[in-house]
Design a protein around this motif. Structure first.
Motif, mmCIF file in Angstrom:
data_model
loop_
_atom_site.group_PDB
_atom_site.id
_atom_site.type_symbol
_atom_site.label_atom_id
_atom_site.label_comp_id
_atom_site.label_asym_id
_atom_site.label_seq_id
_atom_site.Cartn_x
_atom_site.Cartn_y
_atom_site.Cartn_z
ATOM 1 N N THR A 140 12.049 -17.330 -1.490
ATOM 2 C CA THR A 140 12.339 -18.663 -0.960
ATOM 3 C C THR A 140 13.810 -18.839 -0.629
ATOM 4 O OG1 THR A 140 10.503 -19.577 -2.206
ATOM 5 C CG2 THR A 140 12.113 -21.146 -1.405
ATOM 6 N N TYR A 141 14.645 -18.649 -1.619
ATOM 7 C CA TYR A 141 16.066 -18.962 -1.402
ATOM 8 C C TYR A 141 16.767 -17.957 -0.505
ATOM 9 C CZ TYR A 141 15.170 -22.265 -5.157
ATOM 10 O OH TYR A 141 14.648 -23.285 -5.906
ATOM 11 N N PHE B 117 15.890 -18.627 3.030
ATOM 12 C CA PHE B 117 16.480 -19.924 3.374
ATOM 13 C C PHE B 117 17.962 -19.766 3.730
ATOM 14 C CE2 PHE B 117 18.836 -23.664 1.711
ATOM 15 C CZ PHE B 117 18.396 -24.616 2.611
ATOM 16 N N PHE B 118 18.706 -19.087 2.859
ATOM 17 C CA PHE B 118 20.137 -18.918 3.123
ATOM 18 C C PHE B 118 20.389 -17.960 4.289
ATOM 19 C CE2 PHE B 118 20.448 -20.473 -1.319
ATOM 20 C CZ PHE B 118 21.183 -21.621 -1.044
ATOM 21 N N ILE C 282 6.001 -35.275 5.906
ATOM 22 C CA ILE C 282 6.631 -33.947 5.821
ATOM 23 C C ILE C 282 5.683 -32.884 6.366
ATOM 24 C CG2 ILE C 282 7.546 -32.194 4.240
ATOM 25 C CD1 ILE C 282 8.523 -34.489 2.454
ATOM 26 N N TRP C 283 4.430 -32.965 5.991
ATOM 27 C CA TRP C 283 3.454 -31.950 6.435
ATOM 28 C C TRP C 283 3.258 -31.997 7.947
ATOM 29 C CZ3 TRP C 283 -0.838 -32.964 2.210
ATOM 30 C CH2 TRP C 283 -0.373 -32.498 0.981
ATOM 31 N N ASN D 157 6.233 -30.666 9.814
ATOM 32 C CA ASN D 157 6.469 -29.226 9.653
ATOM 33 C C ASN D 157 5.406 -28.316 10.242
ATOM 34 O OD1 ASN D 157 8.893 -28.689 8.439
ATOM 35 N ND2 ASN D 157 8.144 -29.077 6.380
ATOM 36 N N MET E 112 10.614 -24.096 17.444
ATOM 37 C CA MET E 112 11.292 -23.103 16.610
ATOM 38 C C MET E 112 10.488 -21.791 16.582
ATOM 39 S SD MET E 112 12.340 -23.440 12.589
ATOM 40 C CE MET E 112 10.681 -23.246 11.959
ATOM 41 N N ILE F 220 15.718 -29.192 8.659
ATOM 42 C CA ILE F 220 15.942 -29.317 7.212
ATOM 43 C C ILE F 220 16.850 -30.512 6.917
ATOM 44 C CG2 ILE F 220 17.171 -28.207 5.288
ATOM 45 C CD1 ILE F 220 15.806 -25.590 6.142
ATOM 46 N N LEU G 277 14.765 -33.574 7.286
ATOM 47 C CA LEU G 277 13.850 -33.717 6.154
ATOM 48 C C LEU G 277 14.602 -34.061 4.867
ATOM 49 C CD1 LEU G 277 11.165 -30.932 6.654
ATOM 50 C CD2 LEU G 277 10.817 -33.386 6.699
ATOM 51 N N PHE G 278 15.825 -33.566 4.762
ATOM 52 C CA PHE G 278 16.636 -33.861 3.582
ATOM 53 C C PHE G 278 16.928 -35.366 3.519
ATOM 54 C CE2 PHE G 278 20.933 -34.276 1.677
ATOM 55 C CZ PHE G 278 20.600 -33.900 0.381
ATOM 56 N N THR H 252 13.866 -37.061 2.594
ATOM 57 C CA THR H 252 13.543 -36.884 1.176
ATOM 58 C C THR H 252 14.352 -37.842 0.302
ATOM 59 O OG1 THR H 252 13.052 -34.565 1.603
ATOM 60 C CG2 THR H 252 13.360 -35.169 -0.684
ATOM 61 N N LEU H 253 15.612 -38.059 0.666
ATOM 62 C CA LEU H 253 16.429 -39.022 -0.080
ATOM 63 C C LEU H 253 15.759 -40.400 -0.052
ATOM 64 C CD1 LEU H 253 20.141 -38.282 0.914
ATOM 65 C CD2 LEU H 253 19.016 -37.826 -1.254
ATOM 66 N N LEU I 8 12.755 -40.312 -2.265
ATOM 67 C CA LEU I 8 13.078 -40.411 -3.689
ATOM 68 C C LEU I 8 13.442 -41.848 -4.065
ATOM 69 C CD1 LEU I 8 15.179 -37.134 -4.138
ATOM 70 C CD2 LEU I 8 12.909 -37.593 -5.075
#
Lengths: 293, 456
Positions: A23-24, A27-28, A222-223, A226, A250, A271, A274-275, A278-279, A282
């Motif tokens: 995953t990470y 991602f990076f 989100i789904w 994406n 993409m 991202i 979506l970030f 997401t805030l 939350l």
């Protein structure tokens, strides 16, 4: 570090490693690629280009159109999926003969892959041999066949219709589960107070299932945002990019253009979007005391 | 730092990671790859006692590009025969879906995944050579007995910068297929020029009956038609050794004739093709033709078998490719074939398999089964290739002054991306989102950039 802590850490390590690798790291790596000229057609020219991929993305009419399409795609898909899913959930919450059969019919699209559903609807909407055109012609509603997927004026609406059909089941399942958890005493009390069906819905049903409504709608956004599979199956983003959303654009940049730099830039923009979303998610779930997902 | 701040940052970080995960979960689920061990390796005869140590078992990874179920089956059968003769070599054939195959191959090569043999196409040979993915085959081919009968065309298409990089497995040349019954009913003859083709297609079109004259292809592979038309309209100025450039170094897309050709192309779509065909690829256009929706199809010979299987022979007829306004048609022979990866650890074994698959016996049979032009000159003597739809191809070949051969832009590394780029531009143009001039300008710039890139 105590031996207990060491044990816990060593137990967690394999899972942590797997998450890091699968995953990470991608991602990076994707974030790094977004700042590179990284084209599979010419790997000898891979180098850092700063924010050029982002600048080009915002200059690209196709990208701007895909952003607008993404907004339509998410908004209309979500509203219609939710409304129809809610109506069906209310309908299935009543006891009637054959309810199980209805449930099975309504839930089954959720078991199929988006790509497969895209292919099914591609045939249904086909101008030459599609059932929908045939039906409209026979009923005398239209005189000439409509290019649902070849006319840009129709194409986006057509993929949204297919996505609505696909997503209704999710809301029906989730909202039906919530409806079935409402204590009958609440309705009895409302009846004693003289509330009719409409008022019961407004003042008992909706407030009680509000946490589920918020959680499911926020998650579904989100789904939907994406997931490009249905669009890929139906139109592959065509005609002329008229049905591209950001995620399908993409993918297209990867699969057909081999341009990992440009595709990663689109991915990073997604991202960030979506970030921010997401805030907001939350914050809303915190105020509504909604459980984590 | 306060606990609240730490908590805040932790939440933010968790959010980012959640998004990373979500982004990672949004891949297309349509790209399946199947690796299939081809046949069973024949066991060596255990009764024969040999003093030599048993040969080391080698496994070759092989990937095809022009995948179709029938073709994959033929390849698997050929590989099984090869393995029977070579029990120490096991071949694993990877068959990705056709529309994603080249990108799969690209990705595997870029990631340096284990791969010995790959199917290289004329349109991506320069790109692969440029990236250093391919092993030159000249040394191997020089000691290969069957290379004597290898046709000149198959050597040319498999070469780049004077070196041989793939042995063609099939040659492709376009021709016209049309529904004779429709033409007879309207009293039409087979069209000889692009203008006639558009007129005939218009006369055959009747949307009320769900009939359209032309099996248009506006999706993947669309450039096969509009490039052809633009080239034919530029026959006098085009440098046939360096398409799509003119003799004075410009591109054919910058000429008034290109505009004429592209406008005719739009007419063909708007007035004589199904509206949906703007999205059609190979399968769609062929299906429309066989199912009686369209009346004219321009395609390579690998459709012959499908057409013969699905159509009444009385309704199917072939004709030569349409000519441009000056009575010329610029034709090229397309090809795909087997190459060896530069980082293969089993190059000799890989070549052994390629030479087996490319032998006159194997290749001729393969060509008959999938309906392509064989790569050996000895095969043209076969009566199979002198009758029916193949005769049209032979007739075109015999009129080299009318059907002029040109060299496609295989040497330009960007050629592999031309199909997708031009397809998108063409769709926007057909939907009136882009003018003729803007479309041609974009294409002109693409090729001028390619030319400039080669000079660097």
């Amino acid at each position: 570090m105590s031996s207990r802590q060491k044990f816990i850490l060593s137990s967690l390590l394999p899972a942590l490693l797997l998450v890091m690798i699968f995953t990470y790291y991608p991602f990076f790596k994707g974030v790094v690629m977004a700042f590179q000229n990284y084209k599979l057609f010419n790997l000898k020219q891979v180098h850092f280009v700063g924010i050029q991929n982002f600048v080009e993305a915002f200059r690209d009419q196709q990208f701007l159109a895909a952003m607008k399409n993404s907004a339509y795609w998410v908004f209309f898909s979500l509203i219609l999926q939710f409304l129809l899913g809610f109506i069906l959930a209310l309908f299935l919450n009543k006891k009637f003969w054959g309810r199980g059969v209805y449930q099975a019919f309504i839930f089954y699209p959720w078991a199929l892959s988006g790509f497969l559903i895209g292919l099914i609807w591609k045939w249904l909407f086909n101008s030459q041999i599609g059932v929908i055109n045939d039906l409209l012609l026979r009923l005398g509603i239209i005189e000439d066949r409509i290019g649902f997927l070849s006319d840009p004026n129709w194409a986006m609406s057509s993929v949204i219709v297919a996505n609505v059909w696909y997503g209704i089941a999710f809301f029906t399942i989730m909202l039906l589960a919530a409806l079935q958890s409402i204590p009958s005493e609440l309705y009895e009390a409302a009846s004693i107070d003289g509330a009719n069906g409409y008022r019961k819905l407004l003042y008992v049903t909706i407030p009680y299932i509000m946490p589920t409504i918020i959680a499911t709608t926020l998650l579904r956004v989100i789904w939907i945002f994406n997931d490009p599979t249905l669009i890929y199956g139906m139109t592959n983003g065509g005609p002329g990019g008229a049905t591209h959303i950001l995620s399908s654009l993409m993918l297209n940049k990867i699969i057909y253009d081999g341009d990992y730099g440009a595709a990663s830039a689109v991915g990073v923009i997604m991202i960030v979007m979506l970030f921010l979303y997401t805030l907001f998610y939350l914050m809303v779930t915190k105020s509504e005391k909604v459980g984590d997902f | 730092m306060g606990a609240a701040v730490v908590k805040g940052w932790t939440t933010l970080f968790a959010g980012v990671m959640l998004l990373g995960t979500l982004a990672g979960c949004s891949g297309s689920g349509s790209s399946e790859i199947t690796a299939t061990p081809s046949g069973n390796t024949a066991a060596p005869n255990e009764n024969v006692k040999s003093t030599e140590p048993p040969a080391k078992q080698i496994t070759l990874q092989m990937i095809e590009s022009l995948t179709s179920p029938e073709r994959t089956k033929l390849l698997q059968d050929a590989i099984a025969r090869f393995q029977k003769d070579n029990p120490n070599i096991k071949v694993e054939l990877i068959s990705p879906p056709f529309d994603q195959a080249d990108n799969k191959i690209r990705t595997m090569l870029a990631a340096k995944q284990e791969l010995d043999i790959l199917e290289v196409r004329d349109l991506n040979i320069a790109e692969y050579v440029n990236n250093g993915y391919l092993e030159p085959l000249d040394t191997y081919a020089s000691s290969w007995a069957d290379s004597k009968t290898l046709s000149g065309t198959s050597k040319v298409v498999g070469s780049n910068n004077g070196k041989l990089y793939f042995i063609a497995n099939a040659l492709y040349q376009r021709q016209m297929f049309y529904r004779k019954d429709w033409f007879d009913a309207k009293g039409l003859a087979a069209p000889k020029t692009w203008e006639e083709l558009v007129d005939s297609a218009k006369k055959l079109t009747d949307p009320k009956q769900n009939r359209y004259g032309f099996s248009f292809r506006g999706g993947p592979g669309a450039n096969g038609n509009f490039d052809h038309m633009i080239y034919d309209y530029n026959d006098k100025v085009m440098n046939i050794d360096d398409a799509p450039f003119t003799k004075d170094g410009k591109t054919v897309y910058s000429t008034p004739e290109a505009k004429q050709a592209l406008e005719l192309y739009k007419k063909l779509y708007k007035e004589a093709s199904p509206p949906d065909s703007i999205n059609w690829g190979f399968q769609d256009q062929v299906q429309a033709f066989t199912s009686g929706v369209t009346g004219i199809l321009l395609q390579d010979p690998d459709v012959i078998k499908v057409l013969q299987d699905k159509m009444d022979p009385k309704t199917l007829e072939t004709a030569a490719m349409p000519l441009g306004p000056n009575g010329k048609s610029l034709v090229s022979t397309g090809a795909a074939g087997w190459g060896v990866t530069a980082n293969s650890k089993s190059k000799n074994e890989a070549w052994k398999l390629i030479s087996y698959l490319s032998s006159p016996k194997e290749n001729t049979e393969f060509s008959k089964q999938i309906g392509t032009i064989p790569i050996h000159t000895s095969a043209t003597a076969d009566t199979f290739f002198q009758t029916g739809p193949y005769k049209t191809l032979l007739d075109m070949t015999s009129k080299a002054d009318i059907f002029v051969n040109f060299t496609p832009p295989f040497k330009y590394p960007g050629n592999g991306s031309w199909g997708e780029l031009s397809m998108k531009g063409q769709q926007s143009y057909l939907l009136d989102k882009k003018s003729t001039d803007d479309t041609l300008k974009e294409w002109d710039k693409f090729w001028l950039d390619q030319k400039a890139g080669m000079k660097k």
